[in-house]
Design an enzyme around this catalytic site. Structure first.
Site, PDB file in Angstrom:
ATOM      1  N   ILE A   2       0.835  -1.318  -0.040  1.00  0.00           N
ATOM      2  CA  ILE A   2      -0.332   0.173   0.152  1.00  0.00           C
ATOM      3  C   ILE A   2       1.192   1.091  -0.029  1.00  0.00           C
ATOM      4  O   ILE A   2       1.630   1.205   0.594  1.00  0.00           O
ATOM      5  CB  ILE A   2      -1.490  -0.077   1.361  1.00  0.00           C
ATOM      6  CG1 ILE A   2      -1.590   1.498   0.859  1.00  0.00           C
ATOM      7  CG2 ILE A   2       0.297  -0.141   3.030  1.00  0.00           C
ATOM      8  CD1 ILE A   2      -3.182   0.586   2.002  1.00  0.00           C
ATOM      9  N   CYS A   3       0.053   2.455  -0.576  1.00  0.00           N
ATOM     10  CA  CYS A   3       1.399   3.653  -0.869  1.00  0.00           C
ATOM     11  C   CYS A   3       2.637   3.204  -1.237  1.00  0.00           C
ATOM     12  O   CYS A   3       2.739   3.141  -2.313  1.00  0.00           O
ATOM     13  CB  CYS A   3       1.071   3.941   0.899  1.00  0.00           C
ATOM     14  SG  CYS A   3       1.276   5.794   0.831  1.00  0.00           S
TER      15      CYS A   3
END
Length: 209
Positions: free
Chosen positions: A107-108
């Site tokens: 994520i991210c």
């Protein structure tokens, strides 16, 4: 036994992991026949790391301890320190785990680390919006596989944007098949909307253990 390895590093974005780790660790909404899970924090050393929220975490194990098989899951959270060379080892491990049939969730900022390693060049994925990976990952060549959604599952790779933590959690939980489908839908709808109707649907969906 499925083992969930959560990579921890300084400036880890606490909020991105919360929805998924809390459910995987507690098992409070699991279906009756859910596979048993173990959740472990892993890092490049046994030294304590400090999250973006100021929480201190002592890793349970090291990168070399990660089993490379279909029953291993590696979760890579966002952080401001992914460019540090000491994190190259976990990206290499993520590549090996994908090849072995294990699951990787990123994520991210962790998606940028995967992109820099070429792991998103031929897999459907997402990140922090169109143009982000080109900006932060010079070797990224996976534009044709990019989908502008909060979270995207491609076989055993699950990616998400910085604001897609809840959707990321839902897709990971679905991939692991630990919730009944109606439980997962109600869980997500309640946390996404706050509508009490979904809370009662969630409670009503739970099996009698």
């Amino acid at each position: 036994m499925i083992t969930i390895y959560v990579y921890v590093l300084d400036t880890l974005a606490d909020w991105e992991l919360g929805p998924v780790t809390s459910e995987l660790n507690s098992g409070r909404f699991f279906k009756k026949d859910a596979a048993p899970l173990a959740l472990k924090t892993v890092s490049h050393s046994k030294e304590a790391v400090q999250t973006m929220g100021g929480m201190t975490i002592l890793p349970d194990c090291l990168i070399d301890d990660i089993r490379l098989d279909e029953k291993s899951v590696l979760l890579l959270p966002g952080a401001d320190t992914w460019n540090d060379s000491k994190h190259h080892a976990i990206i290499e491990k993520a590549s090996a785990l994908l090849a072995a049939g294990g699951t990787v969730g990123a994520i991210c900022g962790a998606t940028a680390a995967l992109a820099n390693a070429g792991l998103l060049n031929d897999r459907t994925h997402t990140s922090n919006g169109p143009g982000f990976l080109e900006m932060v990952a010079p070797t990224y060549k996976g534009q044709e596989f990019y989908i502008d959604e909060p979270a995207v599952t491609c076989n055993n790779l699950i990616t998400a944007s910085s604001t897609g933590g809840l959707q990321w959690a839902k897709q990971i939980l679905a991939h692991l098949d630990v919730f009944q489908p109606d439980t997962l839908d109600a869980w997500y709808d309640y946390l996404h909307t706050g509508n009490p109707e979904y809370f009662y649907a969630l409670m009503g969906s739970l099996p009698n253990k």
